[in-house]
Design a protein around this motif. Structure first.
Motif, PDB file in Angstrom:
ATOM      1  N   ALA A   1       0.701  -0.885   0.166  1.00 55.26           N
ATOM      2  CA  ALA A   1       0.135   0.140  -0.169  1.00 55.26           C
ATOM      3  C   ALA A   1       1.245   0.912  -0.084  1.00 55.26           C
ATOM      4  O   ALA A   1       2.291   1.020  -0.135  1.00 55.26           O
ATOM      5  CB  ALA A   1      -0.788   0.358   1.051  1.00 55.26           C
ATOM      6  N   GLU A   2       0.355   2.862   0.162  1.00 54.97           N
ATOM      7  CA  GLU A   2       1.194   3.391   0.653  1.00 54.97           C
ATOM      8  C   GLU A   2       2.909   3.257   1.117  1.00 54.97           C
ATOM      9  O   GLU A   2       2.434   2.798   2.514  1.00 54.97           O
ATOM     10  CB  GLU A   2       0.182   4.647   1.306  1.00 54.97           C
ATOM     11  CG  GLU A   2      -0.708   5.002   0.467  1.00 54.97           C
ATOM     12  CD  GLU A   2      -0.883   6.407   1.063  1.00 54.97           C
ATOM     13  OE1 GLU A   2      -0.209   7.470   1.327  1.00 54.97           O
ATOM     14  OE2 GLU A   2      -2.143   6.976   0.506  1.00 54.97           O
ATOM     15  N   HIS A   3       3.349   4.305   1.260  1.00 60.28           N
ATOM     16  CA  HIS A   3       4.837   3.572   1.415  1.00 60.28           C
ATOM     17  C   HIS A   3       6.003   4.792   1.138  1.00 60.28           C
ATOM     18  O   HIS A   3       5.948   5.025  -0.202  1.00 60.28           O
ATOM     19  CB  HIS A   3       5.316   1.304   1.006  1.00 60.28           C
ATOM     20  CG  HIS A   3       5.533   1.754  -0.548  1.00 60.28           C
ATOM     21  ND1 HIS A   3       4.732   1.709  -1.322  1.00 60.28           N
ATOM     22  CD2 HIS A   3       6.739   1.660  -0.501  1.00 60.28           C
ATOM     23  CE1 HIS A   3       5.624   1.152  -3.163  1.00 60.28           C
ATOM     24  NE2 HIS A   3       7.213   1.477  -1.819  1.00 60.28           N
ATOM     25  N   THR A   4       6.874   4.636   1.878  1.00 51.13           N
ATOM     26  CA  THR A   4       7.596   5.203   0.937  1.00 51.13           C
ATOM     27  C   THR A   4       8.412   4.654   0.672  1.00 51.13           C
ATOM     28  O   THR A   4       9.234   3.414   0.790  1.00 51.13           O
ATOM     29  CB  THR A   4       8.396   5.735   2.674  1.00 51.13           C
ATOM     30  OG1 THR A   4       7.265   6.429   3.133  1.00 51.13           O
ATOM     31  CG2 THR A   4       9.591   6.899   2.173  1.00 51.13           C
ATOM     32  N   GLU A   5       9.363   4.715  -0.356  1.00 51.81           N
ATOM     33  CA  GLU A   5      10.705   3.992  -1.244  1.00 51.81           C
ATOM     34  C   GLU A   5      11.772   5.371  -1.220  1.00 51.81           C
ATOM     35  O   GLU A   5      11.869   6.649  -1.798  1.00 51.81           O
ATOM     36  CB  GLU A   5      10.005   3.311  -2.702  1.00 51.81           C
ATOM     37  CG  GLU A   5      11.190   2.802  -3.271  1.00 51.81           C
ATOM     38  CD  GLU A   5      10.973   2.349  -4.825  1.00 51.81           C
ATOM     39  OE1 GLU A   5       9.050   1.839  -4.350  1.00 51.81           O
ATOM     40  OE2 GLU A   5      11.297   2.690  -5.772  1.00 51.81           O
ATOM     41  N   ARG A   6      12.844   4.728  -0.746  1.00 53.79           N
ATOM     42  CA  ARG A   6      14.443   5.664  -0.926  1.00 53.79           C
ATOM     43  C   ARG A   6      15.437   3.929  -1.410  1.00 53.79           C
ATOM     44  O   ARG A   6      15.405   3.440  -1.249  1.00 53.79           O
ATOM     45  CB  ARG A   6      15.113   5.672   0.053  1.00 53.79           C
ATOM     46  CG  ARG A   6      13.552   6.902   1.234  1.00 53.79           C
ATOM     47  CD  ARG A   6      13.291   8.159   0.565  1.00 53.79           C
ATOM     48  NE  ARG A   6      14.279   9.032   0.585  1.00 53.79           N
ATOM     49  CZ  ARG A   6      14.955  10.382   0.161  1.00 53.79           C
ATOM     50  NH1 ARG A   6      13.664  11.269  -0.356  1.00 53.79           N
ATOM     51  NH2 ARG A   6      15.700  11.096   0.565  1.00 53.79           N
ATOM     52  N   SER A   7      16.416   4.793  -2.799  1.00 51.35           N
ATOM     53  CA  SER A   7      17.677   4.480  -2.982  1.00 51.35           C
ATOM     54  C   SER A   7      19.090   5.195  -2.243  1.00 51.35           C
ATOM     55  O   SER A   7      18.958   6.457  -2.336  1.00 51.35           O
ATOM     56  CB  SER A   7      17.926   4.329  -4.631  1.00 51.35           C
ATOM     57  OG  SER A   7      16.229   3.836  -4.758  1.00 51.35           O
TER      58      SER A   7
ATOM     59  N   LYS B   1      22.950  -0.733  -6.866  1.00 52.96           N
ATOM     60  CA  LYS B   1      21.443   0.655  -6.286  1.00 52.96           C
ATOM     61  C   LYS B   1      21.174  -0.392  -5.632  1.00 52.96           C
ATOM     62  O   LYS B   1      20.023  -1.305  -5.423  1.00 52.96           O
ATOM     63  CB  LYS B   1      20.972   0.971  -7.103  1.00 52.96           C
ATOM     64  CG  LYS B   1      19.619   1.449  -7.039  1.00 52.96           C
ATOM     65  CD  LYS B   1      19.220   2.352  -8.067  1.00 52.96           C
ATOM     66  CE  LYS B   1      17.712   2.869  -7.611  1.00 52.96           C
ATOM     67  NZ  LYS B   1      16.588   3.136  -8.819  1.00 52.96           N
ATOM     68  N   VAL B   2      20.681  -0.046  -4.007  1.00 48.60           N
ATOM     69  CA  VAL B   2      19.544  -0.650  -3.175  1.00 48.60           C
ATOM     70  C   VAL B   2      18.822  -0.228  -2.637  1.00 48.60           C
ATOM     71  O   VAL B   2      18.634   1.191  -2.379  1.00 48.60           O
ATOM     72  CB  VAL B   2      20.206  -0.582  -1.490  1.00 48.60           C
ATOM     73  CG1 VAL B   2      19.679  -1.224  -0.398  1.00 48.60           C
ATOM     74  CG2 VAL B   2      21.737  -1.304  -1.586  1.00 48.60           C
ATOM     75  N   THR B   3      17.474  -0.385  -3.306  1.00 46.33           N
ATOM     76  CA  THR B   3      16.238   0.639  -2.675  1.00 46.33           C
ATOM     77  C   THR B   3      15.723  -0.109  -1.297  1.00 46.33           C
ATOM     78  O   THR B   3      15.557  -1.476  -1.750  1.00 46.33           O
ATOM     79  CB  THR B   3      15.436   0.062  -4.488  1.00 46.33           C
ATOM     80  OG1 THR B   3      16.165   0.896  -5.561  1.00 46.33           O
ATOM     81  CG2 THR B   3      13.790   0.714  -3.741  1.00 46.33           C
ATOM     82  N   TYR B   4      15.086   0.924  -0.293  1.00 49.03           N
ATOM     83  CA  TYR B   4      14.833   0.423   0.855  1.00 49.03           C
ATOM     84  C   TYR B   4      13.442   1.019   0.760  1.00 49.03           C
ATOM     85  O   TYR B   4      12.945   2.110   0.501  1.00 49.03           O
ATOM     86  CB  TYR B   4      15.289   0.859   1.776  1.00 49.03           C
ATOM     87  CG  TYR B   4      14.567   1.036   3.270  1.00 49.03           C
ATOM     88  CD1 TYR B   4      13.621  -0.344   3.043  1.00 49.03           C
ATOM     89  CD2 TYR B   4      15.387   1.146   4.404  1.00 49.03           C
ATOM     90  CE1 TYR B   4      13.193  -0.725   4.547  1.00 49.03           C
ATOM     91  CE2 TYR B   4      14.869   1.027   5.280  1.00 49.03           C
ATOM     92  CZ  TYR B   4      14.230  -0.418   5.579  1.00 49.03           C
ATOM     93  OH  TYR B   4      13.405  -0.125   7.272  1.00 49.03           O
TER      94      TYR B   4
END
Length: 145
Positions: free
Chosen positions: A2-8, A106-109
């Motif tokens: 669902a709605e989430h935060t994504e950073r790389s 590249k690491v995406t969290y």
């Protein structure tokens, strides 16, 4: 999710080396500032941790929670979901690793946290952003350091 935060972030290491640090839960208290205690309670396929108990102390936020992990067969992703918690209703997250060139990944969290205490959506996203940024920066320091 669902709605989430994504950073790389880009880490100067190969995916296998990064995933080894991510999977080394017992050592999290050495490099994750809020992690007071981390214990693998179950192992799954390939002797990878499948359930992990965390004792978190982030100042005003203190929680004891258990996460269930699923590891992708190719070693390039791991996802988790909340099993139990004192403060959280739900937590889902994922690390995805994509090698750019040899020695660079590249690491995406991705992270979604839902607390038992009601929180305004904007504040929740801000907290998720702070958590993901700190986690990625700490991971980069640990892997490259």
């Amino acid at each position: 999710m669902a709605e989430h935060t994504e950073r790389s972030i880009v880490i100067n290491a190969d995916p296998d080396d990064i995933m080894a640090v991510i999977a080394d839960f017992e050592h999290y208290p050495e490099w994750v500032s809020a992690a007071r205690e981390v214990q693998v309670t179950e192992y799954g396929a390939g002797n990878r941790p499948s359930e992990v108990r965390f004792v978190l102390d982030a100042g005003v936020l203190q929680d004891t929670y258990v996460l269930s992990y699923e590891w992708e067969a190719d070693g390039r992703a791991v996802s988790w979901r909340l099993v139990s918690s004192d403060l959280q209703r739900d937590q889902r997250g994922r690390y995805v690793l994509a090698q750019q060139v040899p020695g660079s990944t590249k690491v995406t969290y991705e992270l979604m946290v839902d607390l038992l205490v009601p929180m305004i959506g904007q504040l929740k996203r801000r907290a998720e952003k702070a958590i993901t940024e700190a986690a990625l920066n700490d991971l980069k320091k640990r892997v490259e350091g």
